[in-house]
Write a protein that holds these residues in place. Sequence first.
Motif, PDB file in Angstrom:
ATOM      1  N   LYS A   1       0.826  -1.167   0.000  1.00  0.00           N
ATOM      2  CA  LYS A   1       0.000   0.000   0.000  1.00  0.00           C
ATOM      3  C   LYS A   1       0.889   1.256   0.000  1.00  0.00           C
ATOM      4  O   LYS A   1       1.935   1.272   0.602  1.00  0.00           O
ATOM      5  CB  LYS A   1      -0.885  -0.051   1.217  1.00  0.00           C
ATOM      6  CG  LYS A   1      -1.877  -1.216   1.068  1.00  0.00           C
ATOM      7  CD  LYS A   1      -1.867  -2.176   2.180  1.00  0.00           C
ATOM      8  CE  LYS A   1      -2.879  -3.252   1.957  1.00  0.00           C
ATOM      9  NZ  LYS A   1      -3.041  -4.199   2.940  1.00  0.00           N
TER      10      LYS A   1
ATOM     11  N   ASP B   1      -4.608   4.651  -7.836  1.00  0.00           N
ATOM     12  CA  ASP B   1      -4.140   4.178  -6.532  1.00  0.00           C
ATOM     13  C   ASP B   1      -4.890   4.821  -5.374  1.00  0.00           C
ATOM     14  O   ASP B   1      -5.337   5.972  -5.466  1.00  0.00           O
ATOM     15  CB  ASP B   1      -2.653   4.518  -6.336  1.00  0.00           C
ATOM     16  CG  ASP B   1      -1.747   3.821  -7.331  1.00  0.00           C
ATOM     17  OD1 ASP B   1      -2.217   2.881  -8.012  1.00  0.00           O
ATOM     18  OD2 ASP B   1      -0.568   4.228  -7.430  1.00  0.00           O
TER      19      ASP B   1
ATOM     20  N   ASN C   1      -7.105   0.437  -6.940  1.00  0.00           N
ATOM     21  CA  ASN C   1      -6.321  -0.509  -6.145  1.00  0.00           C
ATOM     22  C   ASN C   1      -5.324   0.230  -5.255  1.00  0.00           C
ATOM     23  O   ASN C   1      -5.028   1.406  -5.463  1.00  0.00           O
ATOM     24  CB  ASN C   1      -5.563  -1.464  -7.075  1.00  0.00           C
ATOM     25  CG  ASN C   1      -5.114  -2.751  -6.393  1.00  0.00           C
ATOM     26  OD1 ASN C   1      -5.343  -2.958  -5.209  1.00  0.00           O
ATOM     27  ND2 ASN C   1      -4.482  -3.625  -7.159  1.00  0.00           N
ATOM     28  N   TRP C   2      -4.823  -0.503  -4.268  1.00  0.00           N
ATOM     29  CA  TRP C   2      -3.754   0.025  -3.420  1.00  0.00           C
ATOM     30  C   TRP C   2      -2.552   0.415  -4.288  1.00  0.00           C
ATOM     31  O   TRP C   2      -2.271  -0.221  -5.298  1.00  0.00           O
ATOM     32  CB  TRP C   2      -3.307  -1.024  -2.424  1.00  0.00           C
ATOM     33  CG  TRP C   2      -4.330  -1.489  -1.446  1.00  0.00           C
ATOM     34  CD1 TRP C   2      -5.260  -2.478  -1.632  1.00  0.00           C
ATOM     35  CD2 TRP C   2      -4.526  -1.009  -0.117  1.00  0.00           C
ATOM     36  NE1 TRP C   2      -6.022  -2.640  -0.497  1.00  0.00           N
ATOM     37  CE2 TRP C   2      -5.587  -1.746   0.460  1.00  0.00           C
ATOM     38  CE3 TRP C   2      -3.906  -0.023   0.658  1.00  0.00           C
ATOM     39  CZ2 TRP C   2      -6.043  -1.532   1.750  1.00  0.00           C
ATOM     40  CZ3 TRP C   2      -4.357   0.184   1.947  1.00  0.00           C
ATOM     41  CH2 TRP C   2      -5.418  -0.551   2.484  1.00  0.00           C
ATOM     42  N   GLY C   3      -1.823   1.424  -3.846  1.00  0.00           N
ATOM     43  CA  GLY C   3      -0.641   1.851  -4.582  1.00  0.00           C
ATOM     44  C   GLY C   3       0.475   0.819  -4.534  1.00  0.00           C
ATOM     45  O   GLY C   3       0.618   0.078  -3.567  1.00  0.00           O
ATOM     46  N   ASP C   4       1.240   0.752  -5.613  1.00  0.00           N
ATOM     47  CA  ASP C   4       2.412  -0.123  -5.696  1.00  0.00           C
ATOM     48  C   ASP C   4       2.041  -1.586  -5.458  1.00  0.00           C
ATOM     49  O   ASP C   4       2.752  -2.325  -4.804  1.00  0.00           O
ATOM     50  CB  ASP C   4       3.467   0.330  -4.677  1.00  0.00           C
ATOM     51  CG  ASP C   4       4.862  -0.175  -5.003  1.00  0.00           C
ATOM     52  OD1 ASP C   4       5.130  -0.449  -6.182  1.00  0.00           O
ATOM     53  OD2 ASP C   4       5.667  -0.316  -4.069  1.00  0.00           O
ATOM     54  N   TYR C   5       0.907  -1.992  -5.993  1.00  0.00           N
ATOM     55  CA  TYR C   5       0.328  -3.292  -5.651  1.00  0.00           C
ATOM     56  C   TYR C   5      -0.115  -4.081  -6.875  1.00  0.00           C
ATOM     57  O   TYR C   5      -0.567  -5.207  -6.755  1.00  0.00           O
ATOM     58  CB  TYR C   5      -0.869  -3.031  -4.733  1.00  0.00           C
ATOM     59  CG  TYR C   5      -1.335  -4.147  -3.841  1.00  0.00           C
ATOM     60  CD1 TYR C   5      -0.452  -5.002  -3.193  1.00  0.00           C
ATOM     61  CD2 TYR C   5      -2.694  -4.321  -3.607  1.00  0.00           C
ATOM     62  CE1 TYR C   5      -0.909  -5.996  -2.350  1.00  0.00           C
ATOM     63  CE2 TYR C   5      -3.165  -5.308  -2.753  1.00  0.00           C
ATOM     64  CZ  TYR C   5      -2.262  -6.145  -2.126  1.00  0.00           C
ATOM     65  OH  TYR C   5      -2.720  -7.131  -1.267  1.00  0.00           O
ATOM     66  N   THR C   6      -0.011  -3.473  -8.064  1.00  0.00           N
ATOM     67  CA  THR C   6      -0.480  -4.095  -9.290  1.00  0.00           C
ATOM     68  C   THR C   6       0.699  -4.353 -10.223  1.00  0.00           C
ATOM     69  O   THR C   6       1.407  -3.431 -10.594  1.00  0.00           O
ATOM     70  CB  THR C   6      -1.510  -3.203 -10.009  1.00  0.00           C
ATOM     71  OG1 THR C   6      -2.532  -2.809  -9.094  1.00  0.00           O
ATOM     72  CG2 THR C   6      -2.143  -3.950 -11.182  1.00  0.00           C
TER      73      THR C   6
ATOM     74  N   ASP D   1      -4.569   4.872  -0.750  1.00  0.00           N
ATOM     75  CA  ASP D   1      -3.604   4.606   0.307  1.00  0.00           C
ATOM     76  C   ASP D   1      -4.157   3.828   1.490  1.00  0.00           C
ATOM     77  O   ASP D   1      -3.392   3.390   2.353  1.00  0.00           O
ATOM     78  CB  ASP D   1      -2.979   5.921   0.803  1.00  0.00           C
ATOM     79  CG  ASP D   1      -4.029   6.906   1.326  1.00  0.00           C
ATOM     80  OD1 ASP D   1      -5.232   6.567   1.318  1.00  0.00           O
ATOM     81  OD2 ASP D   1      -3.646   8.014   1.746  1.00  0.00           O
TER      82      ASP D   1
ATOM     83  N   SER E   1      -1.261   7.950  -6.081  1.00  0.00           N
ATOM     84  CA  SER E   1      -0.391   8.354  -7.175  1.00  0.00           C
ATOM     85  C   SER E   1      -0.848   9.682  -7.764  1.00  0.00           C
ATOM     86  O   SER E   1      -1.940  10.165  -7.497  1.00  0.00           O
ATOM     87  CB  SER E   1      -0.406   7.290  -8.277  1.00  0.00           C
ATOM     88  OG  SER E   1      -1.679   7.282  -8.870  1.00  0.00           O
TER      89      SER E   1
END
Length: 341
Positions: free
Chosen positions: A2, A53, A28-33, A55, A6
């Motif tokens: 998470k 994104d 979706n959660w950031g840095d998660y895809t 948080d 963005s």
Amino acid sequence: MKKLMSTVAMLLAGTTLAHAEGTLQLFNWGDYTSPELIEKFEAETGIDVTITDYDSNDTALAKIEAGGHGFDLVVPSANYVQIYVEKGLVQELDLSKLPNHGNIAPEWMNVDYDPGRKYSIPWQWGSTGVAVNKTAYSGDINTSAIFLDPPPELEGKVNVTPEMNDVISLALWYVGGEPCTEDTEVLKKARDALVAAKPMWLSMDYGMTEKMAANDVMASVYWNGAIFRARLQNPDVVYGYPKEGFPLWMDQVMLLSDAQNVEEAYKFLDFIMVPENAAMISAFARYANGIAGSDPFMPEDMKSAPEILVPEEFAAAGHFLPTCSPKAQEYYTAIWTELQK
């Protein structure tokens, strides 16, 4: 798991995303895809995917409740699933459009929050624990004392992720209570512990994969996969499982009631239940998934990673968070508001 919203998310805030043929809007959660996953899906289907994104679970829920968001799919944690269902924010899935539904692992099929997986498809699951840089502290890391009663070596060097339910639950276990309690005496103990500890923290922030890898932060309450990624960059980073109690969680994808790209959404949901594709999701964010048959496709380093495999001695301390009652949630919000002052 998470991260902060963005730039794309901020630019889209307050706007309605237009419907277009062959498009999909994923919230979706950031840095998660996994970018590779999205590239593969787009290449196979011709559907263009836009990812926005968020948080935290609360951020996502508030955005969806406000309406006019334009998203098709959202990825809430287990303890938020029933909230989405009860509020009518998501629609029941047409399983006839999901031939890969049977690939969901048996242990993740009849979950309490969604029996039979009628509303949700597994994304990833993991734990919330404490990460420590062992060059700064060599003592016991398997305790919430790391952030609630920091050892002298870590004072002023600890981050606490601003995820209300995780943090308050950790505090409640630490003082002998249970998550979602309505016992005001226990809640007061948890609040007092958090308020007393806060002056000894460095920050309440996200982005700990990068910050712990760079030695900018020496300890943090955070998610296991993100810390796994930090450790791959900096072997001094270690992950601890608070013996007093720590959250387990599963995030899952849900189809929003006002989704505009429904057929495209079904194609994506079915796509992520293919074992090889589920492994791509895990390989990127470094969390386990709920799809049977994905193990052979997983990176070798995930099969023995201490951040993925909970030590037997701490396994009983891990618990999935319940969905709090409105009263308990009111208490949580009051504690969290005070902690932000």
